[in-house]
Design a protein around this motif. Structure first.
Motif, mmCIF file in Angstrom:
data_model
loop_
_atom_site.group_PDB
_atom_site.id
_atom_site.type_symbol
_atom_site.label_atom_id
_atom_site.label_comp_id
_atom_site.label_asym_id
_atom_site.label_seq_id
_atom_site.Cartn_x
_atom_site.Cartn_y
_atom_site.Cartn_z
ATOM 1 N N ALA A 101 0.814 -1.216 0.000
ATOM 2 C CA ALA A 101 0.000 0.000 0.000
ATOM 3 C C ALA A 101 0.844 1.261 0.000
ATOM 4 C CB ALA A 101 -0.926 0.014 1.212
ATOM 5 N N VAL A 102 0.441 2.206 -0.818
ATOM 6 C CA VAL A 102 0.993 3.558 -0.796
ATOM 7 C C VAL A 102 0.362 4.256 0.408
ATOM 8 C CG1 VAL A 102 0.988 5.783 -2.008
ATOM 9 C CG2 VAL A 102 1.311 3.660 -3.279
ATOM 10 N N GLY A 103 1.081 5.151 1.041
ATOM 11 C CA GLY A 103 0.513 5.885 2.168
ATOM 12 C C GLY A 103 0.921 5.290 3.502
ATOM 13 N N SER A 104 1.470 4.106 3.459
ATOM 14 C CA SER A 104 2.012 3.494 4.667
ATOM 15 C C SER A 104 3.299 4.243 5.016
ATOM 16 C CB SER A 104 2.310 2.016 4.382
ATOM 17 O OG SER A 104 3.148 1.471 5.363
ATOM 18 N N PRO A 105 3.700 4.256 6.281
ATOM 19 C CA PRO A 105 4.976 4.892 6.624
ATOM 20 C C PRO A 105 6.179 4.186 5.998
ATOM 21 C CG PRO A 105 3.754 4.279 8.611
ATOM 22 C CD PRO A 105 2.974 3.795 7.452
ATOM 23 N N VAL A 106 5.967 2.966 5.508
ATOM 24 C CA VAL A 106 7.036 2.179 4.894
ATOM 25 C C VAL A 106 6.933 2.326 3.376
ATOM 26 C CG1 VAL A 106 7.998 -0.143 4.647
ATOM 27 C CG2 VAL A 106 6.948 0.554 6.815
ATOM 28 N N PRO A 107 8.008 2.715 2.693
ATOM 29 C CA PRO A 107 7.953 2.873 1.233
ATOM 30 C C PRO A 107 7.554 1.572 0.532
ATOM 31 C CG PRO A 107 9.998 3.778 2.119
ATOM 32 C CD PRO A 107 9.320 3.052 3.244
ATOM 33 N N VAL A 108 6.875 1.700 -0.590
ATOM 34 C CA VAL A 108 6.412 0.553 -1.365
ATOM 35 C C VAL A 108 7.581 -0.357 -1.743
ATOM 36 C CG1 VAL A 108 5.377 -0.140 -3.565
ATOM 37 C CG2 VAL A 108 4.303 1.633 -2.183
ATOM 38 N N SER A 109 8.719 0.223 -2.083
ATOM 39 C CA SER A 109 9.879 -0.600 -2.464
ATOM 40 C C SER A 109 10.320 -1.504 -1.310
ATOM 41 C CB SER A 109 11.041 0.284 -2.923
ATOM 42 O OG SER A 109 11.436 1.158 -1.882
ATOM 43 N N VAL A 110 10.268 -0.997 -0.094
ATOM 44 C CA VAL A 110 10.644 -1.794 1.078
ATOM 45 C C VAL A 110 9.570 -2.855 1.354
ATOM 46 C CG1 VAL A 110 11.124 -1.725 3.562
ATOM 47 C CG2 VAL A 110 12.025 0.073 2.055
ATOM 48 N N GLU A 127 -2.178 -0.794 -3.335
ATOM 49 C CA GLU A 127 -3.368 -0.086 -2.876
ATOM 50 C C GLU A 127 -2.982 1.377 -2.775
ATOM 51 O OE1 GLU A 127 -6.913 -0.097 -2.713
ATOM 52 O OE2 GLU A 127 -6.390 -2.101 -2.040
ATOM 53 N N PHE A 128 -3.622 2.228 -3.598
ATOM 54 C CA PHE A 128 -3.220 3.633 -3.662
ATOM 55 C C PHE A 128 -3.863 4.510 -2.604
ATOM 56 C CE2 PHE A 128 -2.028 2.103 -7.838
ATOM 57 C CZ PHE A 128 -0.744 2.596 -7.923
ATOM 58 N N VAL A 129 -4.888 4.018 -1.941
ATOM 59 C CA VAL A 129 -5.533 4.774 -0.871
ATOM 60 C C VAL A 129 -5.299 4.015 0.425
ATOM 61 C CG1 VAL A 129 -7.706 5.665 0.016
ATOM 62 C CG2 VAL A 129 -7.298 5.616 -2.449
ATOM 63 N N PHE A 130 -4.493 4.589 1.336
ATOM 64 C CA PHE A 130 -4.201 3.900 2.585
ATOM 65 C C PHE A 130 -5.500 3.701 3.353
ATOM 66 C CE2 PHE A 130 -2.656 3.560 6.987
ATOM 67 C CZ PHE A 130 -1.814 2.476 6.808
ATOM 68 N N GLY A 131 -5.739 2.476 3.772
ATOM 69 C CA GLY A 131 -6.988 2.142 4.450
ATOM 70 C C GLY A 131 -8.073 1.730 3.485
ATOM 71 N N GLY A 132 -7.809 1.853 2.175
ATOM 72 C CA GLY A 132 -8.772 1.432 1.166
ATOM 73 C C GLY A 132 -8.611 -0.043 0.862
ATOM 74 N N SER A 133 -9.502 -0.553 0.012
ATOM 75 C CA SER A 133 -9.399 -1.971 -0.314
ATOM 76 C C SER A 133 -9.800 -2.266 -1.756
ATOM 77 C CB SER A 133 -10.251 -2.798 0.646
ATOM 78 O OG SER A 133 -11.611 -2.414 0.561
#
Length: 104
Positions: free
Chosen positions: A8-17, A39-45
């Motif tokens: 997910a994008v928006g997580s404190p952890v980068p997508v690459s990690v 997932e481009f919206v953090f908390g989305g599904s």
């Protein structure tokens, strides 16, 4: 087991990690890995609910905390949580207890 990645994008952890953690989990556990859906919206599904389950044995998500509140998993499929090391539905009781504690 052939697993589809999920991050997910928006997580404190980068997508690459997140992808590195998912790939490492799959390699250590003998699973094949297909490139992650993001997932481009953090908390989305939206991306999770749109996964083509027929093409995979399950999903390998970066973390159990990226998932929607109510999991709907087709019969015979699994969700692996790479960061925590749990597998749904095998660890369902543990996961539900953790999610309930988080809601408190």
């Amino acid at each position: 087991m052939n697993l589809k990645g999920y991050v997910a994008v928006g997580s404190p952890v980068p997508v690459s990690v997140q992808n590195m953690v998912v790939r490492d989990y799959c390699a250590r556990n003998g699973h094949s890995y297909s490139l992650s859906d993001v997932e481009f919206v953090f908390g989305g599904s939206a991306m999770f609910t749109g996964i083509d389950w027929s093409a995979f044995d399950g999903v390998c998500a970066y973390s159990m905390f990226l998932m929607p509140e109510a999991l709907t998993v087709p019969y015979g499929k699994q969700i692996h949580f790479a960061l925590e090391g749990y597998v749904y539905p095998q660890d369902k009781e543990i996961l539900e207890t953790i999610w309930a504690m988080k809601r408190l």
